[in-house]
Each structure stands twice: as structure tokens, then as C-alpha cells.
Design an enzyme around this catalytic site. Sequence first.
Site, PDB file in Angstrom:
ATOM      1  N   CYS A  41     121.454  51.478  13.753  1.00  0.00           N
ATOM      2  CA  CYS A  41     122.642  52.189  14.214  1.00  0.00           C
ATOM      3  C   CYS A  41     123.282  52.954  13.060  1.00  0.00           C
ATOM      4  O   CYS A  41     122.856  52.853  11.899  1.00  0.00           O
ATOM      5  CB  CYS A  41     123.655  51.215  14.819  1.00  0.00           C
ATOM      6  SG  CYS A  41     124.312  50.022  13.620  1.00  0.00           S
ATOM      7  N   ASP A 444     100.986  41.454  23.495  1.00  0.00           N
ATOM      8  CA  ASP A 444     101.088  40.656  22.281  1.00  0.00           C
ATOM      9  C   ASP A 444     102.176  39.606  22.513  1.00  0.00           C
ATOM     10  O   ASP A 444     102.991  39.748  23.433  1.00  0.00           O
ATOM     11  CB  ASP A 444     101.446  41.570  21.100  1.00  0.00           C
ATOM     12  CG  ASP A 444     101.747  40.790  19.838  1.00  0.00           C
ATOM     13  OD1 ASP A 444     100.931  39.928  19.467  1.00  0.00           O
ATOM     14  OD2 ASP A 444     102.805  41.024  19.233  1.00  0.00           O
ATOM     15  N   ASP A 628      98.675  44.985  15.709  1.00  0.00           N
ATOM     16  CA  ASP A 628      98.445  45.537  17.041  1.00  0.00           C
ATOM     17  C   ASP A 628      98.108  47.024  16.999  1.00  0.00           C
ATOM     18  O   ASP A 628      97.759  47.601  18.023  1.00  0.00           O
ATOM     19  CB  ASP A 628      99.695  45.350  17.924  1.00  0.00           C
ATOM     20  CG  ASP A 628     100.087  43.900  18.082  1.00  0.00           C
ATOM     21  OD1 ASP A 628      99.182  43.072  18.242  1.00  0.00           O
ATOM     22  OD2 ASP A 628     101.293  43.598  18.033  1.00  0.00           O
TER      23      ASP A 628
END
Length: 725
Positions: A41, A444, A628
Site C-alpha cells: 500500500c 499449490d 511454482d
Amino acid sequence: MSSQVTSGTAACPGCIAAPAEPARPVPVDVQIALSLPGIHCSACIANVERALNAHPGVQDARVNLTLKRALIKAGPEVRATDLIPVLDRAGYEAHELDPGALSATQSDKAGRDLLMRLAVAGFASMNVMLLSVSVWSGATDATRDMFHWISAAIALPAIAFSAQPFFANAWSALRVRRLNMDVPIVLAILLALVTSLWETALSGEHAYFDAALTLTFFLLAGRYLDYRTRAAARSAAEELTALEVPRAIRLVDGAEREVAVAELAVGDLILVRPGGRMPVDGKIVTGESELDRSLLTGETLPVFAQPGTQVSAGEVNLTGPLIIQATAVGEETSLHRMADLVAIAESGRSRYTSLADKAAKLYAPGVHILSALSFVGWYIYSGDLRTALNIAAAVLIITCPCALGLAVPAVTTAASGRLFRKGMLIKDATALERLAEVDTVVFDKTGTLTSGAPQLVNGGKHTGREIEIALALAQASAHPLAVALTRATRDEGYTPAEVENVTEIPGHGTEGQFQGQLVRLGRAEWVGATEGDYTAAWLAVGDDRPVEFRFADSLRPGAADAVAALRDAGKDVILMSGDTTNAVKALAEKLGIETWIARALPQDKARHIQKLADQGRRVLMVGDGLNDTAALAAAHASISPASALDAARVASDIVLLGNDLSPIADACHTAVRATQRIRENFQIATIYNVIAVPLAVAGLATPLIAALAMSTSSITVSLNALRLR
């Protein structure tokens, strides 16, 4: 990074008269790049920039929230290793990136260039259209000719600038003797211009400069929509390469020497300090510590490391200094091999043929043949070259693939807007088409179906005295279990006991003295306990029997709903993780997933995805870790959370912006609807051609009428796409 040294000689007479001094090197500022995976943010941006700019020697620090990256301009004495602890104290994880390995993206420049061409075409077409209105209203003779020449003066340079992408692509295709969608587009534009110039020179009643400009404008609008869907994509392989450590500390005869990683050789001894990333693959020679292997395995819990333990490039040393002996360097490291896996997988996915590509393969030659036959037929029939050329131009314009060019981008943009409002960002133009074909979903575990952060689950089973002692020991460690224990017990209102001489033992835990007794918090074997098949930290107080603080990973919001919705939609769901067998099995049973695979390495995941593809499955991979990345790139379609590592987000087609996983099932449904809209748009374009083409071939449609008909079909296609919203 290197600093250049310059020297100069004095030039003024006073300096020449003074005694000569040796030239001193002029220090050159350095650029440091840091990856900040934890920022999310504007407050994070402000905190990071404030902390960095306050450090001595830092001249300027700027944070890019989209890339989760900080670029720092600093004096030559400042190193990344000086700044990482600064951000760590501020509560932000940081890793050094090699600025030389980060490709300078040209996507922003390309987007601005395309938008500029679109604006020029739009502005010019509006002006020429106003001039055309005067001609349509009855202007004749010299007035009409003047308006035509003014239109030509506006249209020719505007098209020369705006239509450059079509000209370049068409020439590239013709040069290698093939056709693409841009060839009929360019022919239509050129024929409209040539016909208009001919008519104007002969003081004819009709010129079609407005048709050529409108055609260019609509086609550029389609190109820009298509660009917007692709702009977020970057090469995942390049991002992986950027994670490689640029420098390392080599030990030569016991002395430390900082060198570029490229200079390291197999057999070198390398010092890796706490917080440092492994620069090469190797074996630990000296030291004990804990390793963060989440980059490669996806599992957040550290692994104990001691002499003899094998380490891989990209792993992070957490607690104690280690000396490793290099066993693989450069292109032979596991991190570099993973980048190669991703590059291979990306190239395989790029061979996917979209619906638009399939249409173009049949459409382009058909248009050319039809236009040529119209020209030849009318020239033989009428003997008038002017009439034959006008009709050939009308056929080319009316069959110009403007509607086809808008069919996919318009739908993709509408669908992307719908999914963005639901918290999903589409990055690839063909992602929706591929997602609609998915029949198998592979998840995953850690960081995807689960939050990846351990949570204390048995705090209520301990006495207040045990919790206070554990808190005193835990707050002195940065270990993930210690951090989770500290957070949980403080939230319950506990305060730490007065434990003295608290010391962290790398790779084992923390110990201290409490009321004359030795107290320890850490690994089971270190405190004299028996380790179970679960995640726990053990507390030993003196000679008392050790007690366990057990932890578990919590499900992400919407995980159960997403899995249930996908199964209800008839899709097979598979859980694949690098975690232990018991942990994976327990989660699979909890979510009702029948097929699961544990202890899967990155290459295992990519290999299993490929095996499913060889069986004819269309696989959607949902993952978040570097382990991944190859599987994400190899899958038919892929999704990663916004909290994922940069490389994983880059390799995926869709980014999940929030924590809730439930939009995944909706994305699959929206993709099916989007593909239906694309097919409908092709049908609309086909029906339009079936009706309009015979009129053009019969000589009943001038190039101007053809351009208006083409615009109508384009607007119809766009309105049909908006039904998705």
C-alpha cells in the site's frame, strides 16, 4: 555494479604555479535495486522511502509498488547489505536485485506510441469528416475540389504516421512470402487513398479520404485494446535471473574479498552472512544456521542447516554465518536451471493458436482473391479502369477485417473489466480463451490454499508461567514460529517473564536463565523432546518435561468455496505441494480433494503438469512461489495471488488481487462466456460480409458506403462484447 574513476589536471594559472598533487579519484554514485515482496500500500511506500532516505549516504530512494521494487541512488560507500538491515528493522523483507539483469521494459513507450497514433487518426478523421459533410451537402466544382485537396493534405500525413504498425507488419509478412491480417488492411487503405487521389485529380464527385482514416482509426482502437491486455506481461525467466545475487564474499587464504558472482568457480569458499542469499549451489563447510527455502520449495518454515548440508542458489541464510564450498556456479546453479525451465515452458505456451489467428489464416487470402477477381471482372466487363479500381477498393474496404480485429480485444477488455471488479487482473490476451478450455485445476498448498503464516493452535493448554517464559524467549528471535508465538501471546495480553541472558543459538532456538534455571525454546531434539508429525516449538524449563507449542497453517478465505465450485463445475481438482506428506494429506481431506502429491520439487511440478497435458488435459495451475513458476508457465492457463513472488506473478496469466480465492471459479465461468462472445463476434462479422460483399462486388457500394458499413459492423461487435459487463 562498478564505479568509474576519472581524473583531471588543473587548468588555471594559479593552479599551474602550485605544487602538483596526484590526481584523486572522483567518487561515482551507485544504483542499488532491492526487491520488496512485503509491500502492499501507499503507507508501505512512505515508510520504506523514509527509512532508506534517512540512511547516511543515500541520496534518493524511490519505490515502485507495482513491481514491489526500490531503486536507490547512493554514494559509493553504500552497499545493499547496509540497506537490507535498515528495512528489516522497519518491518520489511528486502532482497538485492541485479539492476543489469532487469530488462528495461519498452511496454510503456509502445503504449504511448500506439495511443498517439490512435489520437492522430481520430483527430484527422473528425476534421476530414467535417469537410466531407460539405461535399455531401451539395458543394460542387471548385469548392468540392478544394475540400477534397484539403482532405488529402490532412489524410496523407495522418495515415503515413498512424498506420505505420500495419505497414510494418504487412511488409514483414510479404518479405517472407506469407499473408497476415495486416496485408488486406494495408491494401484497403492504399487503394482508398489512390482512388481518392485519382478522383480528386480528375475533379471527380467522390473521394474516400474519410473512409481510409476511419478504417485506420477503428483498427488502431482494436490494436490498443489488445495492447492493454498484454501490457502487464513480462518475461518470468528474466525476473528469475534478476533474483540471482550479483556479488559474493569469497574467502582467499582466510581473507574476505567481495567479488562478482561471475568470478566464482567450483571449489571456492564463500561466506554467507545471516540475511544473505546463497549466490551458488554448494555444501556447508562451517557453521550452523537455518535456511529459508521458500523461494525453491514454497514452504515458509526454515530448515536446519549444518556442515554437510547441501544448499541451492536463491536460498536465504537466516540466523548464523555459513561458509559454503561452491559445487555449481553460473548457468549450472539450480536457480538458473529453473529460469531455463520457465523459458522453455513460456515458449511452449506461445504456440497457442487463438481464435483470431485461426480466422486470419483463412480470411486474408480469401479477401485478396475476391478483390482481384472483382477488379478483373469489372475491367473486362466495363473496360473502365477507374470503375474497376473503385469496385476493387470497395470490396477490400468492406471486407477489411476491422470487425475481426475488434472481436477479440473488445471481449477481452470487457471481461477483464468484469473480473477486475471481482479482484482478478487478466494479463494475457489469450488467457480467457485458454481458461475456458480448462478441465483440471492444480493448486499449490502453502501461500495459495493456505495463508503461509503459522498460527498457534494450542495456546490454551499451557500455564501462564510457561507462556510468559516462552514469550520472553520467542521475542528475541526472528524465526517464523517465534514471531507467530510472540504475536499470538501478546494478542492474548501476556507479558514476557524476566528471563536473563537470552541468546539465540543459530539453527536450534533461544535460551536464557529464569530464576536460576536454564530455559530453552526451539527444536525438539535440542530441548530433549521427541519430534512429532506436526509443526511445533518446544519449551524446556530446567529439568521439567518439555512442552510443545503447536502451529498450523490457516486456510485462505474462499479456499473451500473455490474448490467446491470447481468440482461442481465438473473439473478435476489436484493438490500438489512441496510440504510433508502428512500436512498435504490433512489439507486434501479437509477440502475434499481426492488427488494430492507431496514433497514435489519445482521440476516435479512442471513434469506433472506436462504429464497431464500429454494425457489431453487442459490444466489450470494456481500457485504463488518460485517453485511454482515453471509449472505456472507450463500450464494451459495459470493464476497467482498478488502476494506471490514477482517471478510467479509474471509467469501467470491472471493475478488474484485479494486474499479471497472464491473468484477463481467465477473467472472460469466468465472465460466460457467470453469465448462464446468472441465466437458470436466472428459470426456477426461473417453475416455482415455475406450481406455486404455481394453488394460491393455488384458495384452497388462505393468505398464510402463500404467504410460506413465496416464502421457499423465494428460498433455492433463492440456492443456485443459489452454484454459481458
